[in-house]
Design a protein around this motif. Structure first.
Motif, PDB file in Angstrom:
ATOM      1  N   GLU A  21       0.821  -1.206   0.000  1.00 60.96           N
ATOM      2  CA  GLU A  21       0.000   0.000   0.000  1.00 60.96           C
ATOM      3  C   GLU A  21       0.856   1.259   0.000  1.00 60.96           C
ATOM      4  O   GLU A  21       0.354   2.337  -0.241  1.00 60.96           O
ATOM      5  N   CYS A  22       2.143   1.100   0.231  1.00 63.05           N
ATOM      6  CA  CYS A  22       3.072   2.226   0.218  1.00 63.05           C
ATOM      7  C   CYS A  22       3.872   2.283  -1.080  1.00 63.05           C
ATOM      8  O   CYS A  22       4.859   3.009  -1.174  1.00 63.05           O
ATOM      9  N   GLU A  23       3.451   1.487  -2.073  1.00 58.74           N
ATOM     10  CA  GLU A  23       4.096   1.476  -3.385  1.00 58.74           C
ATOM     11  C   GLU A  23       3.085   1.868  -4.453  1.00 58.74           C
ATOM     12  O   GLU A  23       1.972   1.353  -4.466  1.00 58.74           O
ATOM     13  N   LEU A  24       3.479   2.778  -5.316  1.00 58.96           N
ATOM     14  CA  LEU A  24       2.607   3.280  -6.373  1.00 58.96           C
ATOM     15  C   LEU A  24       3.309   3.175  -7.718  1.00 58.96           C
ATOM     16  O   LEU A  24       4.525   3.343  -7.798  1.00 58.96           O
ATOM     17  N   THR A  25       2.523   2.932  -8.758  1.00 58.40           N
ATOM     18  CA  THR A  25       3.040   2.955 -10.126  1.00 58.40           C
ATOM     19  C   THR A  25       2.113   3.833 -10.949  1.00 58.40           C
ATOM     20  O   THR A  25       0.894   3.755 -10.815  1.00 58.40           O
ATOM     21  N   ILE A  26       2.715   4.676 -11.772  1.00 55.06           N
ATOM     22  CA  ILE A  26       1.942   5.533 -12.666  1.00 55.06           C
ATOM     23  C   ILE A  26       2.627   5.525 -14.026  1.00 55.06           C
ATOM     24  O   ILE A  26       3.856   5.474 -14.107  1.00 55.06           O
TER      25      ILE A  26
END
Length: 147
Positions: A21-26
């Motif tokens: 939940e502390c990792e994002l991809t865009i």
């Protein structure tokens, strides 16, 4: 013994869930678009890993993108100062205290990841992310929320 293994498995899966939940991809593309208009992380995340993927084909010098995080009220000023900072600084003014995080500029087919601290950020403030490549910030932007 089975109960201990099950309990250990639950602990491990809970750890992975909180880490993810502390990792994002865009993604970004050659049409000057981000794949997301809003990104959010839990207030429990003290550090966030963000991965930017450029799905286009054009070179960084032609259609490069980065990801910059600042308070919403500072977007235009940070983008303007970034243009003056130039490509060698990934279009971000060096040591700008208004910038919480930024990636380097990347071109089509490339990706980059950064990890940044959320210390000093609050779920009660408005944050935006944007691309600071000259001319992109007006279109390539979105909200960043701490929930």
């Amino acid at each position: 013994m089975i109960k201990k293994v099950a309990a250990a498995a639950l602990c491990i899966s809970a750890f992975h869930a909180s880490a993810n939940e502390c990792e994002l991809t865009i993604e970004s593309n050659d049409m000057m678009q981000f794949s997301e208009k809003t990104l959010s992380v839990s207030e429990k995340c003290k550090a966030v890993k963000l991965t930017l993927v450029h799905t286009g084909k054009l070179a960084a010098t032609v259609m490069g993108h980065n990801w910059v995080l600042t308070e919403k009220k500072n977007v235009k000023a940070v983008a303007s100062d970034g243009m003056r900072a130039g490509v060698k600084n990934s279009y971000v003014k060096p040591d700008d205290p208004r910038v919480f995080a930024f990636t380097p500029v990347i071109g089509g087919g490339e990706s980059t990841s950064i990890t940044f601290s959320t210390t000093g950020m609050s779920k009660n403030k408005d944050y935006n992310f944007f691309c600071s490549f000259p001319g992109h910030f007006a279109i390539m932007k979105g909200a960043f929320k701490i929930i």
